[in-house]
Write a protein that holds these residues in place. Sequence first.
Motif, PDB file in Angstrom:
ATOM      1  N   ALA B  80       0.829  -1.213   0.000  1.00  0.00           N
ATOM      2  CA  ALA B  80       0.000   0.000   0.000  1.00  0.00           C
ATOM      3  C   ALA B  80       0.860   1.258   0.000  1.00  0.00           C
ATOM      4  CB  ALA B  80      -0.939  -0.011   1.201  1.00  0.00           C
ATOM      5  N   VAL B  81       1.907   1.270   0.820  1.00  0.00           N
ATOM      6  CA  VAL B  81       2.753   2.473   0.907  1.00  0.00           C
ATOM      7  C   VAL B  81       3.454   2.726  -0.429  1.00  0.00           C
ATOM      8  CG1 VAL B  81       4.785   3.489   2.011  1.00  0.00           C
ATOM      9  CG2 VAL B  81       3.055   2.351   3.405  1.00  0.00           C
ATOM     10  N   SER B  82       4.012   1.665  -1.036  1.00  0.00           N
ATOM     11  CA  SER B  82       4.694   1.901  -2.311  1.00  0.00           C
ATOM     12  C   SER B  82       3.679   2.270  -3.397  1.00  0.00           C
ATOM     13  CB  SER B  82       5.576   0.728  -2.733  1.00  0.00           C
ATOM     14  OG  SER B  82       5.051  -0.492  -2.341  1.00  0.00           O
ATOM     15  N   ALA B  83       2.492   1.665  -3.353  1.00  0.00           N
ATOM     16  CA  ALA B  83       1.458   2.025  -4.351  1.00  0.00           C
ATOM     17  C   ALA B  83       1.083   3.495  -4.210  1.00  0.00           C
ATOM     18  CB  ALA B  83       0.226   1.152  -4.168  1.00  0.00           C
ATOM     19  N   TYR B  84       0.918   3.936  -2.964  1.00  0.00           N
ATOM     20  CA  TYR B  84       0.557   5.332  -2.721  1.00  0.00           C
ATOM     21  C   TYR B  84       1.649   6.273  -3.249  1.00  0.00           C
ATOM     22  CZ  TYR B  84      -0.248   9.685  -0.209  1.00  0.00           C
ATOM     23  OH  TYR B  84      -0.418  11.006   0.096  1.00  0.00           O
ATOM     24  N   GLN B  85       2.898   5.963  -2.898  1.00  0.00           N
ATOM     25  CA  GLN B  85       3.994   6.850  -3.305  1.00  0.00           C
ATOM     26  C   GLN B  85       4.188   6.848  -4.820  1.00  0.00           C
ATOM     27  OE1 GLN B  85       7.462   5.946  -0.986  1.00  0.00           O
ATOM     28  NE2 GLN B  85       6.534   6.682   0.905  1.00  0.00           N
ATOM     29  N   LEU B  86       4.096   5.668  -5.434  1.00  0.00           N
ATOM     30  CA  LEU B  86       4.256   5.593  -6.889  1.00  0.00           C
ATOM     31  C   LEU B  86       3.107   6.306  -7.606  1.00  0.00           C
ATOM     32  CD1 LEU B  86       5.477   1.901  -7.203  1.00  0.00           C
ATOM     33  CD2 LEU B  86       6.750   3.887  -7.980  1.00  0.00           C
ATOM     34  N   SER B  87       1.889   6.167  -7.069  1.00  0.00           N
ATOM     35  CA  SER B  87       0.737   6.825  -7.695  1.00  0.00           C
ATOM     36  C   SER B  87       0.863   8.334  -7.616  1.00  0.00           C
ATOM     37  CB  SER B  87      -0.568   6.389  -7.018  1.00  0.00           C
ATOM     38  OG  SER B  87      -0.748   5.009  -7.190  1.00  0.00           O
ATOM     39  N   ARG B  88       1.320   8.818  -6.458  1.00  0.00           N
ATOM     40  CA  ARG B  88       1.537  10.256  -6.287  1.00  0.00           C
ATOM     41  C   ARG B  88       2.504  10.767  -7.345  1.00  0.00           C
ATOM     42  NH1 ARG B  88       0.786  13.219  -1.283  1.00  0.00           N
ATOM     43  NH2 ARG B  88       2.262  14.632  -2.264  1.00  0.00           N
TER      44      ARG B  88
END
Lengths: 249, 223
Positions: B80-88
């Motif tokens: 979730a954290v990497s998905a959030y950061q990559l999406s940002r």
Amino acid sequence: MKLTLRVWRQKNADAEGAMSTYEVDGISKDMSFLEMLDTLNEELILKGEDPVAFDHDCREGICGACSLVINGDAHGPERTTTCQLHMRSFQDGDTIDVEPWRASAFPVVKDLVVDRSAFDRIIQAGGYITAPTGAAPEAHATPVPRPDADFAFEHAECIGCGACVAACPNGAAMLFTSAKINHLNVLPQGAPERESRVLDMVAQMDEEGFGGCTLTGECATACPKGIPLMSITGMNKEWLRATRKAGKK
Amino acid sequence: MARTVWDSSVGKKTVMAVSGLVMLAYLVVHMLGNLKIFFGAGEFDHYAHWLRTIGEPFMHYEWTLWVVRVVLVAAVVAHAVSAYQLSRRDIKARPSKYVHKKPRTSYATRTMRWGGIILGLFIVWHILDLTTGTVHPGGFQSGHPYQNVIDTFSTWYGNAVYIVAMLALGLHVRHGFWSAAQTLGVGSRTRDRALKATANLLALVLTVGFISVPVGVMTGVVS
């Protein structure tokens, strides 16, 4: 052919842009898309208006200077560069939307011209080989297996136009960067910088503010030179290999 | 090295791929275990109890289960954290949209982000419903999972939430499994068809396997 063009007009990098509508008449289906824009510009100049700024150079499909997102497709509906796109791909009476490449790493300079120097900086980070200059070396001095040569050639076809970035919903430069890395990393001439090349170029790509890959495949569909999506897989493999090696040191 | 991986967009995708595969492996086992419900209350409840005794006598009661839980929480958080950061990062890289819009990419690809959010919310509800019993309809009985499952799937919203989430899971796995192979650099032209077929098969088997339980309760096969 009579056409309605909706073209992105933007005075400069800081100005707000908007789509402007123009009518052009007397277009031959044998004209290239750029020649059609030249026709529009001649009319604009005669009327005393500011012509539409767009990038172009060789007009032979090999330099990578022309860009343009035409009806939502980078380089338009055919798999080629905008300069090699002909008006026979359109119908009389069509309305055509013409927009610049969209990515925060490619800021608009004016109208349809964007600044693609981020690509140059990615190349400067590692898209080269260290070789003695001077006379061309004997061709058979460094044997390259045929499959490797084919692989390198396939990726060397990249002309750095940036259609991959324009097409990607994340504004990612993965296909461009991977084409350059795969081209050089498979060859013996590129071997000395194999690890530093991929690490430095990927780091520079991130630094420039390009997005990441979500494997939508839009880049490979837009690429006028047919760089395959698997090129990105190859770059990921090289990056993981280089990271493991760097970790052992 | 950990720093290099986390700071790079390619590295963060590697974290997503590995954590995704950990969760996927767990889901296959979870789905197969769920199917025991079709053999009746005795076998299903016994299986649920056995999960707590795995590794005994070396492991204490429920220790193995807790190890699995910790690994899964770590995987969910990393994913979730990497998905959030990559999406940002992705959204920032493409701030202005094209005026001329085209329907693009497959449905599974386009729904990865929303699908992921739906799955995250589902996991919270699922744990509160069938592990802690906090939001369980009717009296939650610890140690009687068979009855608890029937209670949940006897409500319309229990079925609706579960089935929607499992369809989202199928789509997520369909694009995610193949993408993970590309991120880890194991994809190739010769393997591409096999990888895509595996992704589709995993998505289908997981979705059908999980949904068979609420369907079983609804049709009275499980009661």
